[in-house]
Design a protein around this motif. Sequence first.
Motif, mmCIF file in Angstrom:
data_model
loop_
_atom_site.group_PDB
_atom_site.id
_atom_site.type_symbol
_atom_site.label_atom_id
_atom_site.label_comp_id
_atom_site.label_asym_id
_atom_site.label_seq_id
_atom_site.Cartn_x
_atom_site.Cartn_y
_atom_site.Cartn_z
ATOM 1 N N GLU A 96 -18.287 9.553 3.963
ATOM 2 C CA GLU A 96 -18.613 8.691 5.103
ATOM 3 C C GLU A 96 -17.478 7.707 5.373
ATOM 4 O O GLU A 96 -17.065 7.497 6.520
ATOM 5 N N ILE A 97 -16.956 7.117 4.301
ATOM 6 C CA ILE A 97 -15.902 6.110 4.437
ATOM 7 C C ILE A 97 -14.570 6.732 4.871
ATOM 8 O O ILE A 97 -13.941 6.288 5.838
ATOM 9 N N LEU A 98 -14.121 7.769 4.144
ATOM 10 C CA LEU A 98 -12.774 8.311 4.347
ATOM 11 C C LEU A 98 -12.670 9.292 5.509
ATOM 12 O O LEU A 98 -11.573 9.548 6.001
ATOM 13 N N ASP A 103 -11.208 5.866 11.378
ATOM 14 C CA ASP A 103 -10.540 5.073 12.411
ATOM 15 C C ASP A 103 -10.615 3.575 12.139
ATOM 16 O O ASP A 103 -9.798 2.810 12.655
ATOM 17 N N LYS A 104 -11.577 3.169 11.343
ATOM 18 C CA LYS A 104 -11.749 1.738 11.056
ATOM 19 C C LYS A 104 -10.987 1.309 9.801
ATOM 20 O O LYS A 104 -10.859 0.114 9.535
ATOM 21 N N ILE A 105 -10.530 2.281 9.005
ATOM 22 C CA ILE A 105 -9.781 1.955 7.776
ATOM 23 C C ILE A 105 -8.500 2.800 7.714
ATOM 24 O O ILE A 105 -8.248 3.487 6.727
ATOM 25 N N PRO A 106 -7.666 2.767 8.760
ATOM 26 C CA PRO A 106 -6.507 3.674 8.807
ATOM 27 C C PRO A 106 -5.359 3.287 7.888
ATOM 28 O O PRO A 106 -4.534 4.128 7.534
ATOM 29 N N ASP A 107 -5.320 2.012 7.490
ATOM 30 C CA ASP A 107 -4.137 1.510 6.797
ATOM 31 C C ASP A 107 -4.410 1.178 5.338
ATOM 32 O O ASP A 107 -5.555 1.050 4.908
ATOM 33 N N ILE A 108 -3.303 1.035 4.595
ATOM 34 C CA ILE A 108 -3.390 0.572 3.215
ATOM 35 C C ILE A 108 -3.077 -0.928 3.195
ATOM 36 O O ILE A 108 -2.405 -1.434 4.099
ATOM 37 N N PRO A 109 -3.563 -1.650 2.199
ATOM 38 C CA PRO A 109 -3.273 -3.093 2.145
ATOM 39 C C PRO A 109 -1.809 -3.352 1.832
ATOM 40 O O PRO A 109 -1.169 -2.586 1.089
ATOM 41 N N PRO A 404 -12.146 3.814 -3.143
ATOM 42 C CA PRO A 404 -12.947 5.038 -3.285
ATOM 43 C C PRO A 404 -12.851 5.565 -4.726
ATOM 44 O O PRO A 404 -11.784 5.967 -5.178
ATOM 45 N N ASN A 405 -13.971 5.549 -5.441
ATOM 46 C CA ASN A 405 -13.991 5.906 -6.859
ATOM 47 C C ASN A 405 -14.218 7.420 -7.019
ATOM 48 O O ASN A 405 -15.353 7.889 -7.067
ATOM 49 N N LEU A 406 -13.130 8.177 -7.129
ATOM 50 C CA LEU A 406 -13.234 9.636 -7.267
ATOM 51 C C LEU A 406 -13.892 10.035 -8.586
ATOM 52 O O LEU A 406 -14.521 11.091 -8.682
ATOM 53 N N ASP A 407 -13.728 9.201 -9.606
ATOM 54 C CA ASP A 407 -14.411 9.430 -10.888
ATOM 55 C C ASP A 407 -15.907 9.641 -10.686
ATOM 56 O O ASP A 407 -16.537 10.478 -11.334
ATOM 57 N N SER A 444 -8.497 13.930 -3.301
ATOM 58 C CA SER A 444 -9.162 13.055 -2.353
ATOM 59 C C SER A 444 -9.551 13.848 -1.105
ATOM 60 O O SER A 444 -9.432 15.085 -1.066
ATOM 61 N N ILE A 445 -10.013 13.150 -0.080
ATOM 62 C CA ILE A 445 -10.385 13.773 1.184
ATOM 63 C C ILE A 445 -9.985 12.834 2.319
ATOM 64 O O ILE A 445 -9.642 11.683 2.092
#
Length: 505
Positions: A96-98, A103-109, A404-407, A444-445
């Motif tokens: 849902e997030i990725l 579009d709402k989280i396109p960038d890295i900090p 995002p915790n892939l674990d 990841s996805i």
Amino acid sequence: MFTSLLPDIGIPSMLLMLVAALSVYWLWSKSRRPYLKYNIPPYPVPPKFIFGHTPMLKDGIRDKFKEWQEQVGDIFSLDIGGRHSIVVNGYSNIKEILVKQADKIPDIPHTFRNDIIKERNKGIIGASGDNWKEQRTVSLAILRSFGLGKNVLAEKIQEEVAVYIKQLKESKGQPVDVKILTNISISNVICAIIIGKRFEHDDARFVRFMELLNNTVRLASKIALIDLFPFLYYIPGDLFHAKRWANSILETNEMFSKVYVKEGMASFNENEEATNFIAAYLQELKKKRDSGESTLMDENNLVAIIRNLFIAGTETTSTTILWGILYMLHNPEVQEKVYQEIVSNVGTERPPNMHDKQKLTYLSAVIQETQRLASLVPIAIRRVVCVPFEMNGYTFPKGSIILPNLDSVLHDKKVWGDPENFRPERFLDKSGNLLHPDEIIPFSIGRRVCLGEALAMMELFLFLSSMLQRFKFVPVDSHKLPSLKAIIGITSMPNNFNVRFIERE
């Protein structure tokens, strides 16, 4: 009146007052938590003054995140040095997030470490916005043109596999630690793509380059405090390893990346077919500039991309191979079953190739199970919320960091049943056909899925199939197997271990 006080106070006292004032302001800014006015996901425990939850993570995020997930649910908030972070667990939530909220989280900090090396918004891994889109699109097109996922690239990999197998054979069954050898061999595959040639394993320049890359990866997780509290970088000495990390990157750029970019520019001929990544990038750059097309491509981005491809392409694949060897030591019956499958479908007269992959389904299941259990990148690339949104009844405020915790997916008991066990059969149906569950997401996805996924899968298959065909992996002490406990940094690495490679008859 104020001016008349200056002589009495004195310059040293004024400086101390200024430092004190700045310190008070810094403490105040770190202790403020403006995001609390929103309906954010819950804290697992209250944050500490200034440092938030950072001190609670000193013993490792893997176990702590699992504990907190069980305590408060799949989505929870953390305060990391005064900045709001949201840990997202579970496949459906991460998707849902990725994917859906991409579009709402396109960038890295933004991180202070990129300022140190003067690479703010450069390359692929450290880039955001339009620059990230263009650099990734161009890089992916170039890699595909050089056979990413195709047989032409498989041939280059097999050439390196042959050298690797020869080196293992020369160990003559004696205990060896193959970490460095494996790193060099995988890195040579990347070299063939980026600069168009491989290096001998004892080449002094290449050995130094590998040392610098290893320093970059090994120290990356140790300098996290510098990103949170940049002033620590300027303390005399190198208590937080940031200066050594930065120097490793800068030396890598100067003695390798910039050297080959400069050579590529000197020998550049737009009418000749590009034979390596650097030449192809320079051709595309000239094409865009000549046509008047707006572009963010430049030599500085190219230098950063070269290092990105080496770090991402070498560390993850070589470490997965090491985990594969380790799991075979702990599961000799699995190792024997893979060998028998290779003998039955390929034989021992020639090394396996990519045409054999569809017949070696059990080996493919072993590779997938290795990726799942090792969970090589526990936390996917962080994102920053650029547009606030609602999800699962919570507000994700602008400026929050997404972890995002892939674990939580690869080790999810609801999905795998017995996630702590190495069981390749979970990836085979009743007829022995290979399964590809949605939840197997080691790369990841979403938009920032690993650029080299196809290359990595080819390398894993060709290296491990040849190794298991030619050798039996034997522990140095059958009564004391190497530890399966991981060292968690940017990646999940096994502890150093020795193994004996006994040639098959």
